[in-house]
Design an enzyme around this catalytic site. Structure first.
Site, short mmCIF file in Angstrom:
data_model
loop_
_atom_site.label_atom_id
_atom_site.label_comp_id
_atom_site.label_asym_id
_atom_site.label_seq_id
_atom_site.Cartn_x
_atom_site.Cartn_y
_atom_site.Cartn_z
N ASP A 133 0.98 -1.23 0.04
CA ASP A 133 0.08 -0.07 0.02
C ASP A 133 0.73 1.26 0.19
O ASP A 133 1.30 1.73 1.01
CB ASP A 133 -0.98 -0.08 1.21
CG ASP A 133 -1.81 1.09 1.34
OD1 ASP A 133 -2.02 1.94 0.09
OD2 ASP A 133 -2.58 1.28 2.22
N TRP A 134 1.15 1.57 -1.21
CA TRP A 134 2.05 2.87 -1.37
C TRP A 134 1.38 3.96 -2.06
O TRP A 134 0.71 3.59 -3.37
CB TRP A 134 3.46 2.56 -2.12
CG TRP A 134 4.19 1.82 -1.15
CD1 TRP A 134 4.38 1.45 -0.03
CD2 TRP A 134 5.65 1.15 -1.94
NE1 TRP A 134 5.26 0.91 0.34
CE2 TRP A 134 6.17 0.37 -0.72
CE3 TRP A 134 5.87 0.99 -3.02
CZ2 TRP A 134 7.23 -0.26 -0.89
CZ3 TRP A 134 7.08 0.33 -3.25
CH2 TRP A 134 7.90 -0.62 -2.16
N GLU A 135 1.01 4.88 -1.64
CA GLU A 135 -0.06 5.82 -2.25
C GLU A 135 0.51 7.38 -2.43
O GLU A 135 -0.30 7.96 -2.77
CB GLU A 135 -1.26 5.78 -1.56
CG GLU A 135 -2.27 4.58 -1.36
CD GLU A 135 -3.29 4.70 -0.61
OE1 GLU A 135 -4.21 5.58 -0.81
OE2 GLU A 135 -3.19 3.81 0.39
N ASP A 136 1.77 7.57 -1.90
CA ASP A 136 2.07 8.96 -1.92
C ASP A 136 2.56 9.47 -3.35
O ASP A 136 2.14 10.60 -3.65
CB ASP A 136 3.22 9.05 -1.10
CG ASP A 136 3.18 8.75 0.29
OD1 ASP A 136 2.92 9.83 1.32
OD2 ASP A 136 3.03 7.65 0.83
N LYS A 148 0.11 15.70 -5.04
CA LYS A 148 1.30 14.88 -5.43
C LYS A 148 2.04 15.70 -6.76
O LYS A 148 3.10 15.08 -7.06
CB LYS A 148 0.57 13.45 -6.13
CG LYS A 148 -0.05 12.68 -5.26
CD LYS A 148 -0.70 11.42 -5.82
CE LYS A 148 -1.02 10.47 -4.77
NZ LYS A 148 -1.97 10.78 -3.95
#
Length: 473
Positions: A133-136, A148
């Site tokens: 879970d990498w959402e940056d 972003k």
């Protein structure tokens, strides 16, 4: 000269070929053997011992918690601080691990990967789901909009610092190339390494693929739920990611704006359909299993999904051919005795009965239609047909003895049920099986010998119809 086929025939042929290609075999179930898994990944472990509100979660195939202290679970979520050296900016705007993937040492990242994977998944032998879970930031440059955009700004600054004499358009082009190349290498190296360390887990990234169909806020009256064509094309740019993944984990969290509306189902349906399209497109001989993340409540509210929205999320995912759904929640679900009691009441009143219904209906269809060697998939993705136990044939009865399930379906198969399944659903076979009803066993084929026949479909239907089919857990 003979006339060629008319446009109607040609279109039918194209659709038939296209649909046949869609139904590539997929991975068999890894947990209970059920074709459709419903997992509970909510940190409700404190409801019983601390808050004295015990929850009966036995209806779920998998029970896990996303909280930090839990290891060796069937579902493991690796958040940004749990796996390797994920580059990002924190909430204060400070650079962490270099900020952008161009600045990360892959050697140092791999070294940290091993430590974290071995901490959370402690044995190589266990099978399970592993979700990164990498959402940056997003690996496609143009998708890094709004907050972003900081990743694009830093990427441009890095190029400009090396080439102060370059014009802005050249700097942007080079920055995009360097960012996307580094993002690809970072994500691919991560997947390759973790798969080698824990090969029996199915690995993929949360929210990949995305559909970007949130325009219901601006366009409520004209909202269709369809993924914009440009976003479908951008998903195809990530072919390298799909090729390396072993499962896909899209998300269909429902905002309360969509509650009990047709837009809610459209929102979910097209997101799941896009994930299934990606799953079957980027591997030559098989389709990736798709596990859909949803919530038992609406986003940002502790209000349980209505029955209509359970159908629109869990039911729609099952009918379209997903391998399962993961019901996720955060610590807000267990902040007090009241929140735990609300969950307990909601589970008993609505969620558990629906989960039991769908779980057994999908298994029933798999046995009747696919010899238990595949899952049922809706023939027409847009149809309002679901895998539900017929109320004319089945009823849910409570368990009373210790160890019995909270609810179990009891009933028998009818010819009307069989006809309904044949009309509206077809089979997607598991790897090693083929045929319209997944009757051909390729696992036993060797040296050109003919494949083993798993049994006549008609015979199995007659047998099922003749039996007073009593479903027990």
């Amino acid at each position: 000269m003979r006339a060629g086929p008319g446009p109607t025939v040609t279109l039918a042929l194209v659709l038939a070929v296209s649909w046949a290609m869609e139904l590539k075999p997929t991975a068999p179930p890894i947990f209970t053997g059920r074709p459709f898994v419903v997992a509970w990944d909510v940190p409700t472990q404190d409801c019983g011992p601390r808050l004295k509100v015990p929850l009966d979660l036995n209806a779920f195939d998998v029970q896990a918690s996303p909280n930090e202290g839990f290891v060796n679970q069937n579902i493991t979520i690796f958040y940004r601080d749990r796996l390797g050296l994920y580059p990002r900016f924190d909430s204060a705007g400070r650079s962490v691990h270099g900020g952008v993937p161009q600045n990360v040492s892959l050697w140092a990242h791999r070294k940290m990967l091993q430590k974290r994977v071995e901490h959370y998944i402690r044995t190589q032998e266990s099978a399970g789901l592993a979700v990164i879970d990498w959402e940056d930031w997003r690996p496609v440059w143009v998708r890094n909009w709004q907050d972003k955009d900081v990743y694009r700004r830093l990427s441009r600054q890095l190029v400009a610092s090396r080439h102060p004499d370059w014009p802005p358009d050249r700097i942007v082009k080079q920055a995009q190339y360097e960012f996307e190349f580094a993002a690809q290498q970072f994500m691919l190296e991560t997947l390759r390494y973790v798969k080698a360390v824990r090969p029996r887990h199915l690995w993929g990234f949360y929210l990949f693929p995305d559909c970007y169909n949130h325009d219901y806020v601006q366009n409520w009256e004209s909202y269709t739920g369809r993924c914009p064509d440009v976003e479908v094309a951008r998903n195809d740019q990530l072919a390298w990611l799909w090729a390396e993944s072993t499962a896909l984990f899209p998300s269909v969290y429902l905002d309360e704006t969509l509650a009990s509306s047709r837009h809610g189902r459209n929102f979910v349906s097209f997101r799941v359909q896009e994930a299934l399209r990606v799953a079957r497109t980027h591997h030559a001989n098989h389709a990736l299993p798709v596990y859909v993340f949803t919530r038992p409540t609406y986003s940002r509210r502790l209000t349980g999904l209505s029955e209509m929205d359970l159908i629109s999320t869990i039911g729609e995912s099952a009918a379209l051919g997903a391998a399962g759904v993961i019901l996720w929640g955060d610590a807000g679900y267990t902040t007090s005795t009241e929140t735990c009691q609300y969950l307990k009441d909601y589970l008993t009143r609505l969620l558990v009965p629906y989960v039991v219904n769908v779980s057994w209906a999908t298994q029933y269809c798999s046995r009747a239609q696919c010899h238990g060697h595949g899952r049922c998939v809706r023939r027409n993705p847009s149809a309002s047909t679901f895998l539900h136990l017929s109320t004319n044939s089945f009823r849910l009865v409570p368990g009373h003895a210790p160890g019995e399930p909270q609810l179990r379906p009891v009933g028998e198969l009818s010819w009307a049920d069989i006809d309904h399944l044949q009309t509206h659903f077809r089979c997607q076979c598991y790897l090693g099986w083929s045929g319209e009803q997944c009757q051909w066993d390729h696992r036993q084929a060797a040296g050109g010998a003919s494949e083993a026949w798993a049994g006549s479909h008609l015979t199995s239907l007659l047998a099922l119809a003749a039996l007073a089919f009593t479903w027990t857990l």
